[in-house]
Design an enzyme around this catalytic site. Structure first.
Site, short mmCIF file in Angstrom:
data_model
loop_
_atom_site.label_atom_id
_atom_site.label_comp_id
_atom_site.label_asym_id
_atom_site.label_seq_id
_atom_site.Cartn_x
_atom_site.Cartn_y
_atom_site.Cartn_z
N HIS A 77 3.90 4.96 13.43
CA HIS A 77 2.77 5.38 12.59
C HIS A 77 1.43 4.96 13.15
O HIS A 77 0.39 5.39 12.65
CB HIS A 77 2.93 4.83 11.18
N ASP A 123 0.86 -1.19 0.00
CA ASP A 123 0.00 0.00 0.00
C ASP A 123 0.89 1.24 0.00
O ASP A 123 1.10 1.89 1.03
CB ASP A 123 -0.94 -0.01 1.20
N CYS A 179 0.41 4.75 1.89
CA CYS A 179 -0.66 4.73 2.89
C CYS A 179 -0.30 5.78 3.93
O CYS A 179 0.86 5.92 4.31
CB CYS A 179 -0.74 3.34 3.52
#
Length: 473
Positions: free
Chosen positions: A396, A92, A95
Site C-alpha cells: 500500500h 484508521d 484509510c
C-alpha cells in the site's frame, strides 16, 4: 530481521513456520533483512489465530504495527471458527487513496504550482484536530455511516460517475451505526471533509513514466498528465471504533474461548455476536472514510478550478488499505468465502474480476502505492489470480523505516520544505513537526518496494508519478 530460520522460496518470497502454520514474507532479501524482528513476531502471532486459511503474510512494505504488522494479510474461514480482529484492521479504518485523473498536462500547471498548493491548503482542512466547514448532527453521522460516498454525492459533493470507480461502488453493505459508540460519532461531527494528520496527504503529481501501455490506456493516463492523490481515512470516528472494540474484544476473548498470543490481537469468532458487532461497526467506519474522500474530491475540484478554470477531474480509482472484507477465493481448487484482513495492504483484483468497472476489466484493478513525501508514487494493476498468491493483495505504500520520534531527531521541517521547493515540489502544512516526522528518509525506498511487489507477482507497474505539490496534515 534475523534470517536464520527463514527459507527462500525464490528471490522475492520467504517462508518460515509458527505453530505449524506457514508464513510468507514478500520482498527482496534487502527489504526483509531491514525489517524489525517485531514484524516476524507479530506475523507469527497472527498465524496462531483460529480459522486461518493459507499462510499469514506480509507485503514488501511491512513494518511493526499494533496487533498485525502494517503490511499484514491473513484470511479466515467463518465456518472453521475463523476470527475477525480489530488489530488486523487498525485504528484508521478504511484509510486509503483516491486517485484522480485530470485533463491537464505538466505545461498547463508549471506556472501555477505555488497558487495550486496555496488554494488546496486553504480549501481542504488538514492537521491534528482540524475541523471542516461541514457541521453534522448525530443522526446525520448515522446517515454517513449507512450511505458512504452515496450520501456525499446526494449532498452535492461530487458526481454519480465517481461511484463507478470506488471500491464497493462507494458504499459497503452491512454497516451498523447502532454498533458505533456515541463518543465515536461525536468525534466525527465536524471532521467530514478533512485530511487529518500523520502520513495523510493531498498531492498533485505528474505521470513521469509509463511501464504498461495497455493498462495506462485503460486507466486514461499519458506521460506528462496531471494526477491527484488523496490519502486519508475515517478520521476520529474510525479511530474510536478501533479503540472501543480493541478493549471490548480483549475483555471478551477469554469468555469466547480464545487464547490470544498477543492482547493487541483482540478478536472474536466471525459468526459470534461480538464478531458481528465489530464487523457492523467496522463497515460503518469504511463508509465514513469513503464519504470523507468523496467530499475532499469535491473540495479538490473547487480548489483546482479556482486556479485553472478549464480543468476537468475524474475519479480514476479509490481503494482502501485498512479493512477486513468478505470475499470469494479459490483455495485448493475450491471456492471459499473468506474474510480477508488487509492491514496496511490494498486489494488488487485480477483482470476480468466481476467487481471491476468495465473500463478496467481487461487489465486489472488500479493499485496505488504512495511513496514518502517528495519521492514519488506508483500506479500498478492487479495480476491474474495464478500470479498473485496473496488473496489478491498488494503493498500500500513505501512503509516506514524509522519511527516518527527517530525522524524528529534527524530532520527539521523548515529545512525539508526548503529542500523540496528547491527540487520543484511545493509543500503546504499546518505543522513543521509533521513534515519532519514524514521526512522522505524515514521511509523505505518506494522503488524497491514496487519492484518487489511486481517481481513477487502481487501487481505490475503501470506508471511512475512524480510529486509537484503536496498538502500535509
Amino acid at each position: 530481521m534475523d534470517m536464520t530460520f527463514i527459507t527462500s522460496l525464490d528471490a522475492y518470497r520467504w517462508t518460515f513456520t509458527s505453530n505449524n502454520r506457514s508464513i510468507i514474507l514478500y520482498g527482496s532479501k534487502e527489504l526483509i533483512e531491514a525489517m524489525d524482528d517485531k514484524v516476524r513476531e507479530q506475523i507469527s502471532n497472527v498465524a496462531k489465530l483460529p480459522g486461518l486459511v493459507g499462510p499469514a503474510m506480509t507485503m514488501p512494505d511491512a513494518h511493526w504495527g499494533y496487533g498485525f504488522p502494517i503490511g499484514g494479510v491473513a484470511a479466515f474461514d467463518p465456518q472453521e471458527g475463523g476470527i475477525i480482529s480489530a488489530g488486523g484492521v487498525g485504528f484508521d479504518i478504511s484509510c486509503g487513496v483516491r486517485c484522480l485523473r485530470t485533463n491537464l498536462f505538466i505545461t498547463d500547471v508549471m506556472g501555477h504550482l505555488p497558487q495550486i498548493a496555496d488554494k488546496l491548503f486553504n480549501i481542504v482542512p488538514a492537521g491534528v484536530g482540524t475541523e471542516g466547514k461541514i457541521r453534522l448532527s448525530i443522526a446525520e453521522i448515522d446517515q454517513v455511516m449507512e450511505g458512504g460516498a452515496h450520501w456525499a454525492i446526494k449532498k452535492g459533493y461530487g458526481v454519480k460517475e465517481d461511484l463507478i470507480y470506488i471500491e464497493e461502488e462507494g458504499c459497503i453493505s452491512g454497516a451498523m451505526p447502532d454498533y458505533v459508540s456515541d463518543h465515536a460519532k461525536k468525534r466525527q461531527l465536524n471532521e467530514m471533509g478533512t485530511l487529518g494528520s500523520g502520513n495523510h496527504y493531498l498531492e498533485v503529481e505528474v505521470v513521469d513514466k509509463i511501464y504498461d501501455a495497455k493498462a495506462a490506456a485503460a486507466f486514461g493516463i499519458k506521460e506528462g498528465q496531471i494526477i491527484i492523490a488523496i490519502h486519508c481515512g475515517s478520521r476520529g470516528l474510525g479511530h474510536q471504533i478501533g479503540s472501543d472494540y480493541l478493549i471490548l474484544l480483549a475483555k471478551e476473548a477469554h469468555h469466547l474461548g480464545i487464547q490470544l498470543p498477543d492482547r493487541e490481537l483482540a478478536c472474536a469468532p466471525i459468526l459470534s455476536k461480538e464478531g458481528q458487532c465489530y464487523i457492523g461497526a467496522m463497515h460503518a467506519g469504511i463508509n465514513c472514510a469513503l464519504a470523507n474522500r468523496q467530499i475532499i474530491t469535491h473540495l479538490t475540484r473547487e480548489a483546482m478550478s479556482a486556479v485553472i478554470p478549464q480543468i476537468d477531474i475524474e475519479t480514476l480509482y479509490d481503494v482502501s488499505h485498512n479493512t477486513c472484507k468478505k470475499e470469494k477465493h479459490q483455495v485448493n481448487n475450491q471456492e471459499r468465502e473468506l474474510y480477508i484482513h488487509r492491514k496496511g495492504a490494498t486489494r488488487a483484483l485480477p483482470p476480468r474480476h466481476h467487481d471491476l468497472p468495465s473500463r478496467y476489466c481487461e487489465v486489472g484493478q488500479p493499485v496505488f502505492i504512495g511513496g514518502s513525501m517528495g519521492t514519488g508514487s506508483y500506479l500498478l494493476a492487479g495480476n491474474p489470480t495464478d500470479q498473485n498468491q496473496a488473496f489478491a493483495s498488494a503493498s500500500h505504500g513505501a512503509g516506514r523505516s524509522m519511527s516518527r520520534h527517530q525522524a524528529l531527531k534527524k530532520w527539521r521541517g523548515r529545512e525539508l520544505i526548503d529542500e523540496l521547493m528547491h527540487n520543484g515540489i511545493y509543500i503546504r502544512t499546518s505543522t513543521l513537526r509533521g513534515v519532519a516526522e514524514e521526512a522522505p528518509g524515514a521511509y523505505k525506498d518506494v522503488d524497491l518496494v514496487v519492484i518487489a511487489t511486481e517481481a513477487s507477482g502481487l501487481a505490475r507497474r503501470v506508471a511512475y508519478l512524480k510529486p509537484l505539490a503536496c498538502v500535509k496534515g
